[in-house]
Design a protein around this motif. Structure first.
Motif, PDB file in Angstrom:
ATOM      1  N   TYR A  81      -3.834  -6.052  13.417  1.00  0.00           N
ATOM      2  CA  TYR A  81      -4.550  -5.071  12.647  1.00  0.00           C
ATOM      3  C   TYR A  81      -3.847  -3.586  12.344  1.00  0.00           C
ATOM      4  CZ  TYR A  81      -5.897  -2.401  16.430  1.00  0.00           C
ATOM      5  OH  TYR A  81      -5.983  -1.639  17.907  1.00  0.00           O
ATOM      6  N   ALA A  82      -4.519  -3.229  11.208  1.00  0.00           N
ATOM      7  CA  ALA A  82      -4.022  -1.862  10.899  1.00  0.00           C
ATOM      8  C   ALA A  82      -5.319  -1.185   9.794  1.00  0.00           C
ATOM      9  CB  ALA A  82      -2.667  -1.517  10.067  1.00  0.00           C
ATOM     10  N   PHE A  83      -5.397   0.113  10.114  1.00  0.00           N
ATOM     11  CA  PHE A  83      -6.702   0.757   9.351  1.00  0.00           C
ATOM     12  C   PHE A  83      -5.729   1.733   8.040  1.00  0.00           C
ATOM     13  CE2 PHE A  83      -8.643  -0.248  13.295  1.00  0.00           C
ATOM     14  CZ  PHE A  83     -10.189  -0.442  12.632  1.00  0.00           C
ATOM     15  N   VAL A  84      -6.479   1.459   7.067  1.00  0.00           N
ATOM     16  CA  VAL A  84      -6.228   2.453   5.795  1.00  0.00           C
ATOM     17  C   VAL A  84      -7.110   3.780   5.759  1.00  0.00           C
ATOM     18  CG1 VAL A  84      -6.017   2.427   3.458  1.00  0.00           C
ATOM     19  CG2 VAL A  84      -5.560   0.106   4.736  1.00  0.00           C
ATOM     20  N   HIS A  85      -6.508   4.512   5.626  1.00  0.00           N
ATOM     21  CA  HIS A  85      -7.439   6.004   5.686  1.00  0.00           C
ATOM     22  C   HIS A  85      -8.545   6.097   4.410  1.00  0.00           C
ATOM     23  CE1 HIS A  85      -8.549   9.783   6.102  1.00  0.00           C
ATOM     24  NE2 HIS A  85      -7.719  10.228   7.452  1.00  0.00           N
ATOM     25  N   PRO A  86      -9.781   6.575   4.787  1.00  0.00           N
ATOM     26  CA  PRO A  86     -10.553   6.695   3.877  1.00  0.00           C
ATOM     27  C   PRO A  86     -10.337   7.513   2.681  1.00  0.00           C
ATOM     28  CG  PRO A  86     -11.571   6.932   6.006  1.00  0.00           C
ATOM     29  CD  PRO A  86     -10.232   6.832   6.139  1.00  0.00           C
ATOM     30  N   LYS A  87      -9.412   8.260   3.074  1.00  0.00           N
ATOM     31  CA  LYS A  87      -8.940   9.467   1.923  1.00  0.00           C
ATOM     32  C   LYS A  87      -8.423   8.698   0.687  1.00  0.00           C
ATOM     33  CE  LYS A  87      -8.479  13.531   4.813  1.00  0.00           C
ATOM     34  NZ  LYS A  87      -7.221  14.474   5.216  1.00  0.00           N
TER      35      LYS A  87
ATOM     36  N   LEU B 198       0.853  -1.141   0.140  1.00  0.00           N
ATOM     37  CA  LEU B 198      -0.169  -0.054   0.135  1.00  0.00           C
ATOM     38  C   LEU B 198       0.814   1.183   0.051  1.00  0.00           C
ATOM     39  CD1 LEU B 198      -2.681  -1.103   2.351  1.00  0.00           C
ATOM     40  CD2 LEU B 198      -2.809  -0.909  -0.090  1.00  0.00           C
ATOM     41  N   ARG B 199       1.717   1.285   0.621  1.00  0.00           N
ATOM     42  CA  ARG B 199       3.019   2.382   0.967  1.00  0.00           C
ATOM     43  C   ARG B 199       3.538   2.696  -0.719  1.00  0.00           C
ATOM     44  NH1 ARG B 199       4.474  -0.106   5.611  1.00  0.00           N
ATOM     45  NH2 ARG B 199       3.464   0.993   7.324  1.00  0.00           N
ATOM     46  N   GLU B 200       3.806   1.725  -1.392  1.00  0.00           N
ATOM     47  CA  GLU B 200       4.540   1.696  -2.762  1.00  0.00           C
ATOM     48  C   GLU B 200       3.467   2.355  -3.607  1.00  0.00           C
ATOM     49  OE1 GLU B 200       5.205  -2.415  -3.892  1.00  0.00           O
ATOM     50  OE2 GLU B 200       6.996  -2.481  -2.306  1.00  0.00           O
ATOM     51  N   HIS B 201       2.134   2.149  -3.260  1.00  0.00           N
ATOM     52  CA  HIS B 201       1.082   2.965  -3.999  1.00  0.00           C
ATOM     53  C   HIS B 201       0.641   4.120  -3.389  1.00  0.00           C
ATOM     54  CE1 HIS B 201       1.019  -1.206  -5.816  1.00  0.00           C
ATOM     55  NE2 HIS B 201       0.660  -0.727  -7.065  1.00  0.00           N
ATOM     56  N   ASN B 202       1.429   4.634  -2.436  1.00  0.00           N
ATOM     57  CA  ASN B 202       1.035   5.942  -2.058  1.00  0.00           C
ATOM     58  C   ASN B 202      -0.385   5.893  -1.369  1.00  0.00           C
ATOM     59  OD1 ASN B 202       3.811   7.035  -2.673  1.00  0.00           O
ATOM     60  ND2 ASN B 202       2.847   7.436  -4.701  1.00  0.00           N
ATOM     61  N   ILE B 203      -0.650   5.003  -0.709  1.00  0.00           N
ATOM     62  CA  ILE B 203      -1.888   4.832  -0.076  1.00  0.00           C
ATOM     63  C   ILE B 203      -1.546   5.427   1.259  1.00  0.00           C
ATOM     64  CG2 ILE B 203      -3.619   3.280   0.702  1.00  0.00           C
ATOM     65  CD1 ILE B 203      -3.837   3.877  -2.141  1.00  0.00           C
TER      66      ILE B 203
ATOM     67  N   THR C  91      -9.174   5.466  -0.028  1.00  0.00           N
ATOM     68  CA  THR C  91      -9.957   4.439  -0.564  1.00  0.00           C
ATOM     69  C   THR C  91     -11.213   4.923  -1.121  1.00  0.00           C
ATOM     70  OG1 THR C  91     -10.984   4.222   1.591  1.00  0.00           O
ATOM     71  CG2 THR C  91      -8.975   2.863   1.150  1.00  0.00           C
ATOM     72  N   GLY C  92     -11.710   5.979  -1.340  1.00  0.00           N
ATOM     73  CA  GLY C  92     -12.725   6.411  -1.959  1.00  0.00           C
ATOM     74  C   GLY C  92     -13.864   6.462  -0.899  1.00  0.00           C
ATOM     75  N   GLY C  93     -13.385   6.915   0.348  1.00  0.00           N
ATOM     76  CA  GLY C  93     -14.134   6.982   1.355  1.00  0.00           C
ATOM     77  C   GLY C  93     -14.562   5.962   2.378  1.00  0.00           C
ATOM     78  N   VAL C  94     -14.042   4.708   2.030  1.00  0.00           N
ATOM     79  CA  VAL C  94     -14.405   3.681   3.019  1.00  0.00           C
ATOM     80  C   VAL C  94     -13.052   3.234   4.174  1.00  0.00           C
ATOM     81  CG1 VAL C  94     -14.817   1.385   3.029  1.00  0.00           C
ATOM     82  CG2 VAL C  94     -15.502   2.503   1.125  1.00  0.00           C
ATOM     83  N   LEU C  95     -13.434   3.355   5.305  1.00  0.00           N
ATOM     84  CA  LEU C  95     -12.578   3.004   6.246  1.00  0.00           C
ATOM     85  C   LEU C  95     -12.328   1.613   6.267  1.00  0.00           C
ATOM     86  CD1 LEU C  95     -10.552   4.040   8.614  1.00  0.00           C
ATOM     87  CD2 LEU C  95     -12.560   3.372  10.017  1.00  0.00           C
ATOM     88  N   VAL C  96     -10.955   1.148   5.862  1.00  0.00           N
ATOM     89  CA  VAL C  96     -10.558  -0.274   5.679  1.00  0.00           C
ATOM     90  C   VAL C  96      -9.529  -0.664   6.586  1.00  0.00           C
ATOM     91  CG1 VAL C  96      -9.421  -1.847   4.044  1.00  0.00           C
ATOM     92  CG2 VAL C  96     -10.940  -0.200   3.090  1.00  0.00           C
TER      93      VAL C  96
ATOM     94  N   ILE D 175      -3.644   4.794   8.462  1.00  0.00           N
ATOM     95  CA  ILE D 175      -3.861   5.564   9.668  1.00  0.00           C
ATOM     96  C   ILE D 175      -2.750   4.910  10.795  1.00  0.00           C
ATOM     97  CG2 ILE D 175      -5.352   5.596  11.616  1.00  0.00           C
ATOM     98  CD1 ILE D 175      -7.627   5.753   9.598  1.00  0.00           C
ATOM     99  N   ASN D 176      -2.458   3.421  10.660  1.00  0.00           N
ATOM    100  CA  ASN D 176      -1.658   3.064  11.542  1.00  0.00           C
ATOM    101  C   ASN D 176      -0.263   2.849  10.898  1.00  0.00           C
ATOM    102  OD1 ASN D 176      -4.410   1.592  12.268  1.00  0.00           O
ATOM    103  ND2 ASN D 176      -3.374   2.510  13.926  1.00  0.00           N
ATOM    104  N   GLU D 177       1.099   3.389  11.099  1.00  0.00           N
ATOM    105  CA  GLU D 177       2.031   3.120  10.418  1.00  0.00           C
ATOM    106  C   GLU D 177       2.636   1.632  10.668  1.00  0.00           C
ATOM    107  OE1 GLU D 177       3.463   4.790   7.823  1.00  0.00           O
ATOM    108  OE2 GLU D 177       1.760   5.969   7.922  1.00  0.00           O
TER     109      GLU D 177
END
Length: 135
Positions: free
Chosen positions: A114-120, A93-98, A122-127, A101-103
């Motif tokens: 677990y770790a969260f991906v920011h909705p900014k 995900l980092r390689e794709h500039n995603i 993902t198109g608005g979805v907290l993943v 939330i959790n480093e």
């Protein structure tokens, strides 16, 4: 690699009222409830196939879930994807500039990570990314 949808988390103001629909009307069965003091929630687990619906009720007024409920009302909070290697998934995900939330992966119940991906990103979805302890 993504293995499955582990769960869909839904914020509710109270479990009993929410169960009127999910258990009473739809016929799903509440498998168990769990208190998670570190997140300020009580969670009800409703299995659906190999996944779960997780009903999350805030137990404090200052938790992130309580703030979400106050601001947005009840509804879907996040989608959780089970992965086989959380660190490799986060690196991809980092390689794709995603934006994460959790480093670093966080330690969860039973050795899960677990770790969260920011909705900014993902198109608005907290993943949530989830790696079970039996990996």
């Amino acid at each position: 690699m993504i293995k499955s949808i582990n769960h869909i988390a839904i914020i509710v103001p109270e479990l009993e009222g929410a169960l009127d629909f999910w258990e009473g009307a739809l016929g799903l069965k509440l498998a168990r409830t769990e208190s998670v003091p570190s997140e300020g929630v009580e969670v009800g687990f409703l299995p659906v196939g190999d996944s779960n619906l997780e009903l999350m009720k805030p137990t404090t007024t200052d938790s992130g879930v309580a703030r979400f409920l106050e601001k947005r009302g009840p509804g879907i909070h996040h989608l959780c994807l089970e992965v086989d290697d959380i660190e490799a998934t986060m690196a991809r995900l980092r390689e794709h500039n995603i934006q994460l939330i959790n480093e670093q992966p966080q330690a969860g119940h039973g050795g899960r990570q677990y770790a969260f991906v920011h909705p900014k990103s993902t198109g608005g979805v907290l993943v949530e990314l989830y790696q079970l302890s039996d990996q």
